[in-house]
Design a protein around this motif. Structure first.
Motif, PDB file in Angstrom:
ATOM      1  N   VAL A 176       0.724  -1.236  -0.032  1.00 51.65           N
ATOM      2  CA  VAL A 176       0.085   0.151  -0.061  1.00 51.65           C
ATOM      3  C   VAL A 176       0.668   1.038  -0.210  1.00 51.65           C
ATOM      4  O   VAL A 176       0.543   2.207  -0.542  1.00 51.65           O
ATOM      5  CB  VAL A 176      -0.951  -0.037   1.235  1.00 51.65           C
ATOM      6  N   ASN A 177       1.899   1.141   0.795  1.00 47.68           N
ATOM      7  CA  ASN A 177       2.921   2.495   0.722  1.00 47.68           C
ATOM      8  C   ASN A 177       3.569   2.715  -0.502  1.00 47.68           C
ATOM      9  O   ASN A 177       3.433   4.033  -0.976  1.00 47.68           O
ATOM     10  CB  ASN A 177       3.973   2.176   1.826  1.00 47.68           C
ATOM     11  N   ALA A 222       0.577   3.812  -2.923  1.00 48.83           N
ATOM     12  CA  ALA A 222       0.289   5.501  -2.647  1.00 48.83           C
ATOM     13  C   ALA A 222       1.188   6.277  -3.141  1.00 48.83           C
ATOM     14  O   ALA A 222       0.900   7.397  -3.714  1.00 48.83           O
ATOM     15  CB  ALA A 222       0.157   5.472  -1.144  1.00 48.83           C
ATOM     16  N   LYS A 273      -3.259   9.183  -0.926  1.00 52.27           N
ATOM     17  CA  LYS A 273      -2.968   8.747   0.474  1.00 52.27           C
ATOM     18  C   LYS A 273      -3.279   7.217   0.784  1.00 52.27           C
ATOM     19  O   LYS A 273      -3.882   6.559  -0.098  1.00 52.27           O
ATOM     20  CB  LYS A 273      -3.995   9.400   1.553  1.00 52.27           C
ATOM     21  N   ASN A 274      -2.599   6.680   1.706  1.00 59.33           N
ATOM     22  CA  ASN A 274      -2.564   5.163   1.990  1.00 59.33           C
ATOM     23  C   ASN A 274      -3.936   4.885   2.221  1.00 59.33           C
ATOM     24  O   ASN A 274      -4.458   3.677   1.801  1.00 59.33           O
ATOM     25  CB  ASN A 274      -1.636   5.013   3.349  1.00 59.33           C
ATOM     26  N   GLU A 275      -4.779   5.578   3.131  1.00 54.60           N
ATOM     27  CA  GLU A 275      -6.232   5.282   3.145  1.00 54.60           C
ATOM     28  C   GLU A 275      -7.011   5.478   1.998  1.00 54.60           C
ATOM     29  O   GLU A 275      -7.921   4.666   1.697  1.00 54.60           O
ATOM     30  CB  GLU A 275      -7.040   6.414   4.183  1.00 54.60           C
ATOM     31  N   THR A 276      -6.796   6.349   0.991  1.00 55.03           N
ATOM     32  CA  THR A 276      -7.440   6.088  -0.340  1.00 55.03           C
ATOM     33  C   THR A 276      -7.186   4.537  -1.024  1.00 55.03           C
ATOM     34  O   THR A 276      -8.035   4.273  -1.619  1.00 55.03           O
ATOM     35  CB  THR A 276      -7.045   7.240  -1.209  1.00 55.03           C
ATOM     36  N   VAL A 299      -6.241   2.157   0.059  1.00 49.63           N
ATOM     37  CA  VAL A 299      -7.106   0.933   0.614  1.00 49.63           C
ATOM     38  C   VAL A 299      -8.547   0.874   0.401  1.00 49.63           C
ATOM     39  O   VAL A 299      -9.210  -0.027   0.282  1.00 49.63           O
ATOM     40  CB  VAL A 299      -6.716   1.114   2.583  1.00 49.63           C
ATOM     41  N   ASN A 300      -9.042   2.112   0.375  1.00 53.20           N
ATOM     42  CA  ASN A 300     -10.482   2.302  -0.138  1.00 53.20           C
ATOM     43  C   ASN A 300     -10.808   1.775  -1.321  1.00 53.20           C
ATOM     44  O   ASN A 300     -11.738   1.189  -1.782  1.00 53.20           O
ATOM     45  CB  ASN A 300     -10.904   3.675   0.211  1.00 53.20           C
ATOM     46  N   TYR A 301      -9.688   2.259  -2.465  1.00 53.14           N
ATOM     47  CA  TYR A 301     -10.032   1.461  -3.721  1.00 53.14           C
ATOM     48  C   TYR A 301      -9.953   0.191  -3.674  1.00 53.14           C
ATOM     49  O   TYR A 301     -10.603  -0.691  -4.538  1.00 53.14           O
ATOM     50  CB  TYR A 301      -8.918   2.306  -4.671  1.00 53.14           C
ATOM     51  N   ASN A 356     -10.749  -2.051  -1.501  1.00 52.50           N
ATOM     52  CA  ASN A 356     -12.029  -2.658  -0.960  1.00 52.50           C
ATOM     53  C   ASN A 356     -12.760  -2.390  -2.099  1.00 52.50           C
ATOM     54  O   ASN A 356     -13.874  -3.382  -2.012  1.00 52.50           O
ATOM     55  CB  ASN A 356     -12.195  -1.847   0.456  1.00 52.50           C
TER      56      ASN A 356
END
Length: 403
Positions: free
Chosen positions: A244-245, A248, A254-257, A259-261, A263
C-alpha cells in the motif's frame, strides 16, 4: 438456451425460506440467470413476478414503502416468487429485504441481484443475517465457456476425457486452441459467445470503460484517474504482493485512499486479495496480501495486450492467475492463502481449511520445478501435501488434473 452451473443451485434454493441473493461483477449474466429462473417457475405454474429496478417509477414507489411491493403481486394462496433485478437502486435495500422477510417470508420468496454498491453497505451484512443466502456468479468456467461459444462437441469431448482415465482424444488440438483463447479473453458470457477475436477485445474494452465506470460512480470514487491507474498497476502485478505504501507513493494519493479503492475493487469482484498462511493467526492478518484478477480477459484488457499465449512474456503470470480462478470455483476467497518467508521461499496457494489440506504451485512446465525450493515448506508443514499445477503440455491429463 445455455444454463450456468449456478442455475441448479439456485433452483434447489427457491423453496427455502431464506431469500436468495445473487452477487457477481457486472456483465457476468445475473439478469439472464434471473429470467431463466422466472421462466422455469412459470413453466411449473408457480406464481412468479419479475421486477426490474432500472425502472425509476418502480424504484420511487418501493422507496415510499417496501409494502408497496404487494400491489404488484397476484392474489394467490401460494407462495409467490419475486425476482428483483438491481435491488441496489433502492434507497435502503437492506431494510426493504429485512422488512419483507420478517413479515412476509411465508408468502413471498425474493430472489434478487444487485451490484457491488449494495454489498459494501454494512447494513446488508448485519440486518440480513439469517435471512438470506448469497450465491456468487463468476465469469464462465472453461466448460461454461465452451457451451456459450457453441462448442458442444468439444464440451462433450472434455466430459469424455474427464470420465475415462485412459481416453485419447482426436480433438485435443482443438481443445488446446480454445483453452488458450479462454486464458487470453476470459469468461465474460458476451465475450465467450463472440467468435471474432477483435470483437472479443472490443467487448472487454466496453466492460472496462463503461460498466466498471458505473461501479466507480456508484461507489463514490472521487479520483477516477487514480482509481484506473491503480487498477492497471494491479493487473501488471497479478500474483504479487500488494504494498500500500508503494502504491500510494506511485499514485501520489493517501494510503487510506489506496485501501479504500482496493476494498471497492474487491466488492465489485474485479480483484481478489489473498492472505498469507501462518500458524500464528496474528501474523497472518498483519502481513501483505497478494492480488489476482478473477477474469484473465479483463486483466489483459487493462494491459491492452491480447497477444497469443505462446508469444507472451507474462505466460507464467497468466497461468498463475488462471489457477487462482479455477480454485475460486470450489473455495471461498478467504479459504485461499499463499505461503512466503522473508528469505523469499514461496508457495502460490495454500488451502488449509479443507478436510484434505493442500498446497499448489503453478508452473508452466516441469522443467521449472526446483525441488530444493520447497524443502522448508515441506519441513514446516508435513501435513499439507504440495502439488504442482502444470500448464504444458496441454493434453488429456492436463484437463483431468485442473485444480
Amino acid at each position: 438456451m445455455v444454463r450456468r452451473k449456478l442455475y441448479n443451485k439456485l433452483l434447489t434454493h427457491i423453496d427455502k425460506k431464506e431469500f436468495s441473493i445473487i452477487t457477481g461483477a457486472r456483465q457476468t449474466g445475473k439478469s439472464t440467470l434471473l429470467r431463466q429462473l422466472e421462466t422455469h417457475c412459470k413453466e411449473l405454474e408457480k406464481p412468479a413476478v419479475f421486477i426490474n429496478l432500472e425502472n425509476k417509477l418502480l424504484v420511487a414507489d418501493l422507496n415510499q414503502s417496501p409494502l408497496n411491493l404487494l400491489r404488484y403481486l397476484p392474489e394467490t394462496e401460494e407462495r409467490i416468487i419475486v425476482f428483483i433485478d438491481e435491488v441496489q437502486y433502492l434507497d435502503d435495500p437492506s431494510n426493504f429485504l429485512k422488512l419483507l422477510f420478517d413479515e412476509y417470508a411465508g408468502k413471498i420468496k425474493i430472489v434478487a441481484t444487485g451490484s457491488s454498491a449494495f454489498y459494501i453497505d454494512t447494513r446488508f451484512r448485519d440486518s440480513l443475517a439469517g435471512r438470506k443466502r448469497l450465491f456468487h456468479l463468476f465469469t464462465c468456467s472453461f466448460d461454461e465457456y465452451l457451451s456459450i461459444a457453441g462448442e458442444a462437441l468439444l464440451l462433450q469431448e472434455l466430459i469424455t476425457i474427464n470420465s475415462q482415465p485412459g481416453y485419447k482424444s482426436l480433438k485435443i488440438d482443438l481443445l488446446r486452441m480454445e483453452w488458450e483463447k479462454y486464458m487470453i479473453y476470459g469468461g465474460y458470457p458476451a465475450v465467450a459467445a463472440e467468435p471474432e477475436l477483435n470483437e472479443k477485445a472490443a467487448l472487454l474494452k466496453e466492460i472496462r470503460d463503461s460498466f466498471i465506470k458505473r461501479d466507480i460512480i456508484e461507489s463514490g470514487v472521487q479520483n477516477e484517474v487514480a482509481f484506473y491507474k491503480l487498477f492497471r498497476i494491479l493487473a501488471t502485478q497479478s500474483g504479487n504482493l500488494v504494498n500500500v505504501n508503494e502504491l500510494a507513493a506511485t499514485l501520489q494519493i493517501k494510503n487510506e485512499t489506496v485501501v479504500n479503492y482496493l476494498n471497492i475493487m474487491q466488492k465489485c469482484f474485479h480483484i481478489a486479495l489473498i492472505r498469507p498462511y501462518f500458524r500464528n493467526l496474528r501474523k497472518e492478518l498483519t502481513k501483505m496480501q497478494k492480488v489476482y484478477l478473477p477474469d484473465s480477459g479483463l486483466r489483459n484488457c487493462l494491459l491492452n495486450n491480447f497477444q497469443i499465449f505462446t508469444e507472451r512474456s507474462d505466460r507464467g503470470e497468466i497461468w498463475e492467475n488462471v489457477v487462482f480462478r479455477l480454485l475460486m470455483e470450489n473455495n471461498e476467497t478467504d479459504e485461499i492463502h499463499y505461503w512466503r518467508t522473508s528469505a523469499g521461499n514461496e508457495v502460490d496457494f495454500i488451502l488449509p481449511a479443507q478436510q484434505n489440506p493442500s498446497a499448489i504451485e503453478a508452473k508452466l512446465n516441469t522443467s521449472l520445478i526446483n525441488p530444493s525450493k520447497y524443502k522448508l515448506f515441506r519441513s514446516a508443514y508435513p501435513e499439507i501435501p504440495l502439488k504442482f499445477s502444470i500448464l504444458n503440455p496441454v493434453n488429456e491429463d492436463f484437463f483431468r488434473n485442473l485444480p
